[in-house]
Design an enzyme around this catalytic site. Structure first.
Site, PDB file in Angstrom:
ATOM      1  CG  HIS A  52      -4.876   2.364  -1.731  1.00 30.72           C
ATOM      2  ND1 HIS A  52      -4.671   2.586  -0.365  1.00 30.72           N
ATOM      3  CD2 HIS A  52      -6.089   2.441  -2.153  1.00 30.72           C
ATOM      4  CE1 HIS A  52      -6.064   2.981   0.066  1.00 30.72           C
ATOM      5  NE2 HIS A  52      -6.636   3.010  -0.859  1.00 30.72           N
ATOM      6  CG  ASP A  64      -2.224   0.673   0.695  1.00 27.43           C
ATOM      7  OD1 ASP A  64      -2.287   1.925   0.717  1.00 27.43           O
ATOM      8  OD2 ASP A  64      -3.220  -0.039   0.878  1.00 27.43           O
ATOM      9  CD  GLU A 104     -10.367   4.163   0.084  1.00 29.02           C
ATOM     10  OE1 GLU A 104     -11.072   4.415   0.760  1.00 29.02           O
ATOM     11  OE2 GLU A 104      -9.147   3.712   0.353  1.00 29.02           O
TER      12      GLU A 104
END
Lengths: 616, 616
Positions: free
Chosen positions: A313, A259, A384
């Site tokens: 990420h 991440d 995201e």
């Protein structure tokens, strides 16, 4: 599809009246308590007032429709026959294709260790069996006969995990007969057999109960997501996680390896990823460790599903491009104020405008395929994305304009989709396969207005992580996408702790109790939103542990026993809710602890010893 | 009374540029990162772009006003001098009364083990120091000189826990000079010294920093309540709890030994208590274990405060009276439906009408005094009496009527008070002392209308467990009662999990994050309710772990590091709130993990390595 836990007439298994093993208290006085199965519940009673009571373990093993089994099998009958034996009197006989002989032998070793662990003084493979036993206990043999008809050695969505298990017993021996179409079904049978065995407190021996079982899972995808980027997770903890997954018949460890926070994977051709991205030289996974872990998982009936989350990420680990003459591979890395560029610190996204980024990504996929093959699925993450991060990079916005893409949100969505398409192609190149199932988290890309433009339902499975009333669930199901559920309002196991930025509690509070985990039925959710259970599209689900607030110290207690509640939902999908499952579930927690898992305690021991009396 | 954590000018301690110890990743590439202290924060930087960076541990040890110390001392100055040494080069010299020589030697051994644990490869007392070291590291000696002026060997509310610690360093040796009025102050100094020491990552040696410290606690009572009745807690877990208490300068383990659920204490003269009351013969505490634990606590600066909760919260363990010809010692034991007779299953209260109950209670106190003496305090519990339980017992209601007490609520309150008076007398008889401080939880008995009638402020300390806005706090403080705080809205560490009866979350949800624990100031609470801080009456407080949902598997992570947040509040009572304490607190959590405590992880490792960047 449902299997019900219902109370059945009590079995009478009377074994002893003196209920104490040798210990401090014995010098003073014997325990006055015993147990009796009444209407499917073990009831604690005083020996002085009731004859023929059994031990707690004996009662738990045989009381109720499914005894101590977890998850509950499709069909189960536990007989009124129980034998005592010693662990050195186990005899395995496996009849199976050559390909799976070694796997079966390893599964047999695991089975043996698991039943040794029932002894309260188990320590590192050893137990001080002391006896004395009567002759019938000493000579009783447990024959485990396994017939495996298929030669599959890796698990995928089409694996036949079903099995039959027949345990019969006579005065001299017990025979456990296993029939399965694959190694994976056979190891499930061994797990079930281990749950038909317990330690007998007063005779310091093992006991096994006769039973007939036919069993197969309702959902083919039964997983746990574990994040090893927010905090590093040691191999020992990953192994314990796999032990507990095997104990609960979960079959997929979705490994969110990387991440923005860190990149713990050491890759031979891309050493800078871990050099820049690992928290320290001790917080890494080597090639050998990963390959060994894949095998460790396989013999426990689990496949590793790797995820390389992108294009958001990503961050730490990607900073070396400039010094290597490749330009910035990622943008917004650790950028401040983080609130403007990402959902949590630190930020980072791949640099769409840099062709070298794709070169590195392709090489990364080559390394991942080397590590994790054979792969029938791959998780691309894809959640995201922050458009402002990309647009705030002059390199990217200039590139968007130069190429006449524009810089509005729609334009960035389009480029995100281009990225995803390219990522998939690179991954396929790495595998050399024509096709492979990708998995994507729900995101802006999977929203109704983008879904069909950007995500091909034959190429991707959608993982639903938003709440169970999110309309996106209907959007994807009614358009024919296959899905995996991990809706955060039930299956996010990190929720409910204190905040880690600011004060108060973390974003997805409250804590999801096991009851909530258990009652979260994908078919019911689908039905309530679409009017159909969509049994053809729902592959299963997973319990999700993001590790902002977990590491080796507490991963066990966050995952367990709650992931085992999900395991029964996905294996058995019982028509009944948590209430009917409470007693065997609490018992399964105790079993996990015996297997070395630091699982959360759910109730006072009193409730475990007084079944059904901790009610509201 | 407050001590502030503020940023100070960075110390420059430059030690190395190659930041990697020998490990897998090293074979591939060196880490590009180092740290620099800037305005009291360790900042991660790339070695290629910045000269003179230090290691993370080095930076943490020396950066900020108080480095890595927890709790923050009254006065502290950390110098710009740092030395490397090896653990075999420690020389202790204690100058102290004969009575405390053994205690100091034991504290020295604990100190040595604690600093060995800084090594990342510590295992069971052993570490593979490998070097190579330069000559100055190999020959550098750490002299620890302790002067203890007082001969106290047990801790009480009047113990002087203050100490001075002066660490100076030269090329050849470091001298740590400790001056304390008691062993308890001196062991705190050793703890502080251990926090001025860390493992140096690149030279595989220990490092110690020069400092001057004067320190004493704000509150004399700094505790943890641990319940061993709802679930059994092993001696090993109790020892780990004491290790972590010593690491955080907490001084009282309030041991809630028994409750309705179980009675785990084996008592020679009352063997039936554990025989009937222990969960099993393995889930008990023997006389020797308790006495050893008392000593284990003492050398870590902790005293055990035993509680025998009564007259409610008794049940299992008290059922043998009838068979022994003593009648029912307790009533409502395990009675159903539990909701009518108690606050949680199982129920039980002492039988007020049975004189034999007092006989047994007195004998119990004799046993407790034998186990736990010397005692300057004793916890009588005294919470949550259910009047309906007593009134529903025909024996008790008949007795109330026969004696013209009546059977209204007021009458039962009166008899509860009589019970408490009698219990206190029996306890004093058992000790042979004239006076001893009792502790009582807030309850109906401590409500304004009963307080002065039934509870003598010279005899009892009141433990406040209700919320911080409860008027009872004003009631007791303005009437001159001494108090201990454990208000549940901040200091109940069991809150926030799933429910254990019914579904949803447990009664005192949400989870209390460390920020809430830290900011809970007894003086502020008192001031907001009464206009005075009542510094004369507030003895301190305790973090409270009721174990309905905790046992060996998760006690560490529920207690820690949050109890250490309470520890700084009670030792230092800083004027600043959690925000200023975040970095050293997260570091202290890491220290606890090194000491074998499975403490909860609060944040991603990234936040630990990038101080101050995980903000809201």
């Amino acid at each position: 599809m449902g299997r019900a836990r219902t109370a059945v007439q009590a079995l009478t298994v009377v074994l002893a009246t003196n209920l104490l093993a040798a210990h401090a208290l014995d010098d003073l006085v014997s325990s006055p308590w015993g147990w009796q199965c009444e209407f499917g519940r073990c009831v604690k009673k005083e020996i002085a007032h009731q004859e023929g009571l059994s031990t707690l373990n004996t009662c738990k093993l045989t009381c109720g429709s499914s005894g101590a089994l977890w998850p509950i099998p499709s069909q189960v009958k536990i007989e009124d026959q129980l034998s005592l034996f010693l662990p050195n009197n186990i005899d395995f006989q496996f009849n199976c294709p050559n390909e799976v002989v070694n796997l079966m032998n390893e599964a047999g070793d695991i089975f043996k260790d698991n039943i040794l662990r029932y002894h309260p003084e188990y320590s590192d493979g050893h137990v001080p069996w002391t006896g004395p036993w009567d002759a019938s206990t000493e000579s009783h043999i447990l024959y485990v006969n396994g017939l495996v008809t298929g030669d599959a050695v890796s698990l995928n969505l089409n694996t036949d995990e079903s099995y039959q298990l027949n345990v019969t017993t006579s005065d001299d021996f017990t025979t456990a007969t296993i029939v399965a179409a694959s190694f994976f079904g056979a190891r499930h049978a061994l797990e079930t057999l281990s749950q038909l065995i317990e330690y007998h407190e007063t005779s310091d021996a093992l006991m096994v109960v006769a039973a007939q079982i036919e069993d197969s899972p309702v959902f083919p995808y039964r997983g746990i997501l574990l994040d090893t980027s927010r905090n590093f997770v040691s191999v020992a903890t990953l192994e314990r996680t796999l032990d507990a997954m095997g104990a609960s018949k979960l079959n997929t460890l979705h490994w969110h390896i990387t991440d923005t926070h860190s990149f713990p994977l050491v890759l031979e051709s891309l050493p800078n990823m871990a050099a820049y991205g690992a928290y320290s030289s001790r917080q890494v996974y080597t090639f050998k460790q990963v390959v060994d872990l894949k095998e460790y998982a396989r013999v426990r009936g689990v496949r590793l599903l790797p995820e390389l989350d992108a294009p958001a990420h990503v961050g730490n680990g990607w900073q070396w491009g400039h010094e290597a003459g490749l330009g910035d591979l990622a943008v917004c890395v650790n950028q401040e104020p983080w609130q403007e560029y990402c959902v949590e610190p630190p930020c980072g996204q791949l640099n769409l405008a840099n062709p070298s980024m794709y070169h590195v990504l392709g090489q990364l996929y080559v390394e991942l395929v080397k590590l994790f093959s054979p792969l029938d699925m791959f998780h691309f993450g894809g959640d995201e994305v922050n458009m402002h991060c990309w647009n705030a990079s002059k390199e990217i916005s200039d590139w968007m304009i130069e190429n006449d893409f524009g810089v509005d949100e729609e334009a960035y969505f389009k480029q995100w989709a281009v990225f995803q398409q390219r990522a998939r192609e690179l991954f396929l190149e790495a595998t050399g396969e024509e096709e492979i199932q990708g998995v994507l988290f729900t995101s802006g890309l999977t929203a109704a207005e983008n879904l069909e433009n950007y995500v091909n339902s034959s190429q991707y499975i959608i993982q639903i992580w938003t709440a169970k009333d999110d309309p996106v669930i209907k959007d994807v199901l009614t358009r024919g996408y296959k899905v995996i559920f991990s809706n955060y309002d039930a299956w996010y196991l990190d929720c409910g702790m204190g905040a880690w930025v600011g004060e108060g509690n973390n974003w997805c509070s409250p804590y999801k109790g096991w009851q909530t985990v258990y009652d979260n039925s994908p078919y019911d959710i689908a039905y309530s939103l679409t009017g159909s259970q969509h049994t053809d599209l729902i592959l299963g689900g997973e319990a999700t542990l993001w590790t902002e607030q977990a590491d080796d110290a507490t991963i066990d207690s966050k995952l367990w026993p709650r992931s085992a509640a999900l395991a029964e939902r996905l294996w058995s999908n019982p028509a009944s809710g948590w209430y009917a499952a409470e007693t065997p579930f609490v018992n399964h927690r105790q079993r996990l602890v015996k297997r070395g898992i630091q699982a959360e305690r759910l109730q006072p021991e009193w409730c475990h010893q007084n079944e059904g009396l901790c009610y509201l």
